[in-house]
Scaffold this motif. Structure first.
Motif, short mmCIF file in Angstrom:
data_model
loop_
_atom_site.label_atom_id
_atom_site.label_comp_id
_atom_site.label_asym_id
_atom_site.label_seq_id
_atom_site.Cartn_x
_atom_site.Cartn_y
_atom_site.Cartn_z
N ALA A 101 -7.16 -11.32 -6.83
CA ALA A 101 -7.40 -12.61 -7.62
C ALA A 101 -6.23 -12.89 -8.40
CB ALA A 101 -8.62 -12.28 -8.44
N ASP A 102 -5.04 -12.10 -8.27
CA ASP A 102 -3.83 -12.36 -8.93
C ASP A 102 -3.14 -13.67 -8.14
OD1 ASP A 102 -3.63 -10.50 -7.07
OD2 ASP A 102 -1.63 -9.61 -7.81
N TYR A 103 -3.65 -13.95 -7.10
CA TYR A 103 -3.37 -15.00 -6.34
C TYR A 103 -4.18 -16.34 -6.62
CZ TYR A 103 -0.04 -12.13 -3.70
OH TYR A 103 1.23 -11.66 -3.28
N ILE A 160 -10.42 -11.39 -4.43
CA ILE A 160 -11.17 -10.35 -4.89
C ILE A 160 -10.51 -9.96 -6.34
CG2 ILE A 160 -11.69 -7.97 -4.28
CD1 ILE A 160 -11.80 -8.60 -1.41
N ASP A 161 -11.21 -9.58 -7.14
CA ASP A 161 -11.10 -9.07 -8.41
C ASP A 161 -10.34 -7.79 -8.17
OD1 ASP A 161 -11.55 -11.27 -9.82
OD2 ASP A 161 -13.75 -10.42 -10.21
N LEU A 162 -9.31 -7.46 -9.03
CA LEU A 162 -8.47 -6.20 -8.68
C LEU A 162 -9.15 -5.19 -9.61
CD1 LEU A 162 -4.69 -7.30 -8.10
CD2 LEU A 162 -6.55 -6.76 -6.58
N VAL A 163 -8.91 -3.90 -9.58
CA VAL A 163 -9.25 -2.91 -10.45
C VAL A 163 -8.27 -2.80 -11.62
CG1 VAL A 163 -9.72 -0.68 -10.88
CG2 VAL A 163 -10.56 -1.79 -8.86
N ASP A 164 -8.64 -3.09 -13.01
CA ASP A 164 -7.61 -3.00 -13.72
C ASP A 164 -6.89 -1.78 -14.12
OD1 ASP A 164 -7.68 -5.77 -14.73
OD2 ASP A 164 -9.50 -5.23 -16.30
N GLY A 165 -5.74 -1.55 -14.36
CA GLY A 165 -5.07 -0.51 -14.61
C GLY A 165 -4.34 0.44 -13.48
N PHE A 215 0.77 -1.23 0.10
CA PHE A 215 0.11 -0.03 -0.21
C PHE A 215 1.03 1.06 0.05
CE2 PHE A 215 -2.44 -3.21 2.08
CZ PHE A 215 -3.33 -3.54 1.39
N ASP A 216 1.87 1.38 -0.90
CA ASP A 216 2.70 2.55 -0.99
C ASP A 216 2.20 3.72 -1.49
OD1 ASP A 216 5.00 3.96 -0.84
OD2 ASP A 216 6.38 2.50 -2.46
N LEU A 217 1.65 3.77 -2.56
CA LEU A 217 0.83 5.32 -3.21
C LEU A 217 -0.57 4.43 -3.33
CD1 LEU A 217 3.21 6.04 -6.21
CD2 LEU A 217 3.20 7.12 -3.69
N LEU A 218 -1.16 4.92 -2.20
CA LEU A 218 -2.71 4.64 -2.05
C LEU A 218 -3.46 5.14 -3.32
CD1 LEU A 218 -4.05 2.99 0.05
CD2 LEU A 218 -4.66 5.04 1.11
N HIS A 219 -4.24 4.12 -4.27
CA HIS A 219 -5.21 4.52 -5.27
C HIS A 219 -6.30 3.84 -5.36
CE1 HIS A 219 -3.88 0.56 -6.71
NE2 HIS A 219 -2.49 1.02 -6.59
N VAL A 220 -7.22 4.06 -6.07
CA VAL A 220 -8.56 3.73 -6.11
C VAL A 220 -8.47 2.24 -6.32
CG1 VAL A 220 -8.83 3.62 -8.64
CG2 VAL A 220 -10.64 4.22 -7.34
N GLY A 221 -7.48 1.25 -6.86
CA GLY A 221 -7.62 -0.07 -6.72
C GLY A 221 -7.35 -0.36 -5.33
N HIS A 222 -6.54 0.26 -4.76
CA HIS A 222 -6.37 -0.24 -3.08
C HIS A 222 -7.67 0.06 -2.42
CE1 HIS A 222 -1.86 0.63 -3.35
NE2 HIS A 222 -2.06 -0.59 -3.31
N ILE A 223 -8.15 1.08 -2.54
CA ILE A 223 -9.56 1.39 -2.03
C ILE A 223 -10.52 0.61 -2.29
CG2 ILE A 223 -11.45 3.26 -1.39
CD1 ILE A 223 -8.46 4.14 -0.36
N THR A 224 -11.04 0.17 -3.24
CA THR A 224 -11.85 -0.84 -4.00
C THR A 224 -11.62 -2.00 -3.24
OG1 THR A 224 -12.31 0.53 -5.96
CG2 THR A 224 -13.20 -1.85 -5.91
N TYR A 225 -10.41 -2.46 -3.50
CA TYR A 225 -9.85 -3.95 -2.87
C TYR A 225 -10.32 -4.00 -1.34
CZ TYR A 225 -6.94 -7.29 -1.07
OH TYR A 225 -6.33 -8.59 -0.38
N MET A 226 -9.77 -2.88 -0.67
CA MET A 226 -9.91 -3.16 0.80
C MET A 226 -11.34 -2.82 1.13
SD MET A 226 -6.71 -1.12 2.64
CE MET A 226 -6.58 0.18 1.38
N ALA A 227 -12.10 -2.12 0.56
CA ALA A 227 -13.79 -1.95 0.95
C ALA A 227 -14.33 -3.41 0.60
CB ALA A 227 -14.27 -0.72 0.04
#
Length: 165
Positions: free
Chosen positions: A124-126, A147-152, A40-52
């Motif tokens: 889900a990459d694991y 959990i599926d990750l947000v692409d990009g 969780f180095d540079l927090l981005h929308v992919g992190h937020i979506t995943y954790m939520a």
């Protein structure tokens, strides 16, 4: 008021004995504990979506956060961009995160085996077979979910984008 906010954030960052006690308290109150981990180095929308999405799988969300030394071993000498205390504070500011623990190892295997959450979550990459601590959680009657990750979105791609400008 600012000191109260700062204290609220700090109250979400635990050492192992304190977190074990907190988990015992939560479980005695029939709370379902979810655990995930990452840099969780540079927090981005992919992190937020995943954790939520992870938080939605239970009542309490615990984040295992790679220490700075661990990140350097995994990602290279240029990482992390943000130090472990800054990364922990940002995670603590999220309303759906209930606890953060910083771990020194390259994987949270031992931490998960010690905490034994009700639900262990990774992207889900694991595959479940490749998730550190999955075996221990399952043997203890818990669940392992992906959990599926947000692409990009990735910290690495954001860093590469910044460097290329």
């Amino acid at each position: 008021m600012r000191n109260n906010l700062e204290q609220t954030l700090l109250n979400k960052i635990f050492d192992l004995p304190s977190l074990k006690a907190k988990l015992t308290e939560w479980k005695s109150d029939s709370k379902k504990v979810v655990f995930t981990n990452g840099v969780f180095d540079l927090l981005h929308v992919g992190h937020i979506t995943y954790m939520a999405k992870a938080a939605d799988l239970g009542d309490k969300l615990v984040i295992g956060l790679n220490s700075d030394a661990s990140v350097k071993r995994i990602k290279g000498e240029d990482r992390p961009v943000n130090d472990q205390n800054s990364r922990a504070a940002l995670l603590a500011a999220l309303f759906f995160v209930d606890a953060i623990i910083i771990f020194e190892e390259d994987t949270p295997q031992q931490l998960i085996a010690t905490l034994l959450p009700d639900v262990l979550v990774k992207g889900a990459d694991y595959t479940i077979e490749n998730i550190a601590g999955a075996k221990e959680v399952i043997i203890n009657g818990g669940e392992v979910k992906t959990i599926d990750l947000v692409d990009g979105y990735s910290s690495t791609s954001i860093i590469q984008k910044i460097k290329s400008r």
